[in-house]
Write a protein that holds these residues in place. Structure first.
Motif, PDB file in Angstrom:
ATOM      1  N   GLU A   1       0.903  -1.155  -0.580  1.00 59.90           N
ATOM      2  CA  GLU A   1      -0.344   0.280   0.058  1.00 59.90           C
ATOM      3  C   GLU A   1       0.802   1.277   0.397  1.00 59.90           C
ATOM      4  OE1 GLU A   1      -1.745  -3.067   2.902  1.00 59.90           O
ATOM      5  OE2 GLU A   1       0.306  -2.486   2.341  1.00 59.90           O
TER       6      GLU A   1
ATOM      7  N   LEU B   1      -5.298   6.021  -2.198  1.00 66.14           N
ATOM      8  CA  LEU B   1      -4.905   5.537  -1.253  1.00 66.14           C
ATOM      9  C   LEU B   1      -4.282   4.318  -2.514  1.00 66.14           C
ATOM     10  CD1 LEU B   1      -5.933   3.919   1.619  1.00 66.14           C
ATOM     11  CD2 LEU B   1      -4.401   6.216   1.194  1.00 66.14           C
ATOM     12  N   SER B   2      -3.226   3.330  -2.547  1.00 60.67           N
ATOM     13  CA  SER B   2      -2.937   2.563  -3.844  1.00 60.67           C
ATOM     14  C   SER B   2      -2.659   1.315  -3.179  1.00 60.67           C
ATOM     15  CB  SER B   2      -1.782   2.859  -4.512  1.00 60.67           C
ATOM     16  OG  SER B   2      -2.158   4.096  -5.677  1.00 60.67           O
ATOM     17  N   CYS B   3      -2.660   0.089  -3.947  1.00 62.73           N
ATOM     18  CA  CYS B   3      -2.401  -1.422  -3.461  1.00 62.73           C
ATOM     19  C   CYS B   3      -1.874  -1.972  -4.593  1.00 62.73           C
ATOM     20  CB  CYS B   3      -3.212  -1.510  -2.868  1.00 62.73           C
ATOM     21  SG  CYS B   3      -2.215  -3.936  -2.216  1.00 62.73           S
TER      22      CYS B   3
ATOM     23  N   TRP C   1     -10.559  -3.028   1.175  1.00 61.26           N
ATOM     24  CA  TRP C   1      -9.712  -2.268   1.981  1.00 61.26           C
ATOM     25  C   TRP C   1      -9.919  -2.573   3.323  1.00 61.26           C
ATOM     26  CZ3 TRP C   1      -5.683   0.259   0.491  1.00 61.26           C
ATOM     27  CH2 TRP C   1      -5.216   0.422  -1.006  1.00 61.26           C
TER      28      TRP C   1
ATOM     29  N   TRP D   1      -7.269   0.521  -6.240  1.00 62.99           N
ATOM     30  CA  TRP D   1      -6.956   2.230  -5.308  1.00 62.99           C
ATOM     31  C   TRP D   1      -8.271   2.339  -4.508  1.00 62.99           C
ATOM     32  CZ3 TRP D   1      -6.766   1.627 -11.181  1.00 62.99           C
ATOM     33  CH2 TRP D   1      -4.780   2.402 -11.677  1.00 62.99           C
TER      34      TRP D   1
ATOM     35  N   TYR E   1      -4.685   2.389   6.946  1.00 62.88           N
ATOM     36  CA  TYR E   1      -5.695   1.210   5.762  1.00 62.88           C
ATOM     37  C   TYR E   1      -4.893   0.591   4.960  1.00 62.88           C
ATOM     38  CZ  TYR E   1      -9.074   4.862   6.187  1.00 62.88           C
ATOM     39  OH  TYR E   1      -9.956   6.159   6.445  1.00 62.88           O
ATOM     40  N   TYR E   2      -5.837  -1.105   5.295  1.00 62.10           N
ATOM     41  CA  TYR E   2      -4.399  -2.258   5.034  1.00 62.10           C
ATOM     42  C   TYR E   2      -5.609  -2.299   3.835  1.00 62.10           C
ATOM     43  CZ  TYR E   2      -2.933  -3.438   9.401  1.00 62.10           C
ATOM     44  OH  TYR E   2      -2.320  -3.135  10.766  1.00 62.10           O
ATOM     45  N   CYS E   3      -5.109  -2.908   2.244  1.00 66.73           N
ATOM     46  CA  CYS E   3      -5.773  -3.799   1.615  1.00 66.73           C
ATOM     47  C   CYS E   3      -5.421  -4.778   1.665  1.00 66.73           C
ATOM     48  CB  CYS E   3      -4.568  -3.624   0.144  1.00 66.73           C
ATOM     49  SG  CYS E   3      -3.009  -4.292   0.004  1.00 66.73           S
TER      50      CYS E   3
ATOM     51  N   THR F   1      -0.615   1.674   5.144  1.00 65.29           N
ATOM     52  CA  THR F   1      -1.072   3.163   4.752  1.00 65.29           C
ATOM     53  C   THR F   1      -1.391   3.399   6.222  1.00 65.29           C
ATOM     54  OG1 THR F   1      -0.414   4.478   2.923  1.00 65.29           O
ATOM     55  CG2 THR F   1      -2.139   3.333   3.078  1.00 65.29           C
TER      56      THR F   1
END
Lengths: 125, 107
Positions: free
Chosen positions: A6, A20-22, A36, A85, A99-101, A119
């Motif tokens: 992330e 946010l990106s993962c 997420w 995202w 924030y976790y993916c 993140t």
């Protein structure tokens, strides 16, 4: 080896936006549901959003949201880039969290078998 | 949404003792319940899925049971690395939901 990385967290003011990106690797990203999940430091886990995997190119992916973020957050994915995202708008102080993916195991939606390291999003005046 | 209630909130035990953690749902989730372990500074780790199936690499001292609304995670003989927070999670219905967690601490 499955990896989820992330990025995109940071410090923003209430009302602002963040994306946010993962980035995923080690599995067939397009087929799996991606989620997420967030966690206020020192508190419990809260599921935020999910986007269903689909092997059918061009078909829109079904999405789900927690009531607390519905209408403000949008989840999306690019299967060609193995990227997930989370577009977050109208951020509130209570959105502050790590924030976790997390991947939903193939063939399931909510069996969260792999997680990234998270993140941190901080929303503060 | 499905509400998961975990008990107790904190469990104080010594290494070698057995731990029994409870998770109760306010409606049936059939067997679609998972358990996670989380240590400070780390992401949650899947321990048990679908009520009683151990995830890859999980030692057999961890076991899960239950169906419907009542579920149990048992750690048969606590190792020092087992002291952590444990969460249950259901995937029967959207939204996915988690219990509030049980902290297993060293007595």
């Amino acid at each position: 080896e499955v990896q989820l990385l992330e990025s995109g967290g940071g410090l923003v003011q209430p009302g602002q936006s963040l994306r946010l990106s993962c980035v995923a690797s080690g599995f067939t990203f397009s087929s799996d549901t991606m989620n997420w999940v967030r966690q206020v430091p020192g508190k419990g886990l809260e599921w935020v959003s999910a986007i269903i995997g689909s092997a059918i190119v061009g078909s829109p992916a079904e999405t789900f949201y927690a009531d607390s973020v519905k209408g403000r957050f949008t989840v999306s994915r690019d299967n060609a880039r193995n990227t997930l995202w989370l577009q977050m708008k109208s951020l509130r102080v209570e959105d502050t969290a790590l924030y976790y993916c997390a991947r939903g195991r193939t063939g399931t939606n909510g069996l969260l078998d792999y997680w990234g390291q998270g993140t941190l999003v901080t929303v503060s005046p | 949404e499905i509400v998961l209630t975990q008990s107790p909130a904190t469990l104080s035990l010594s290494p070698g003792e057995s731990a029994t953690l409870s998770c109760r749902a306010n409606q049936s989730v059939v067997i679609y319940l998972a358990w996670f372990q989380q240590k400070p500074g780390q992401a949650p780790r899947l321990l048990i899925y679908d009520a009683s199936n151990r995830a890859t690499g999980i030692p057999d001292r961890f076991s899960g049971s239950g169906s419907g609304t009542d579920f149990t995670l048992t750690i048969s003989s606590l190792e020092p690395e087992d002291f952590a927070v444990y969460y249950c999670q259901q995937r029967k219905h959207w939204p996915l939901t988690f219990g509030g967690g049980t902290k297993v601490e060293i007595k």
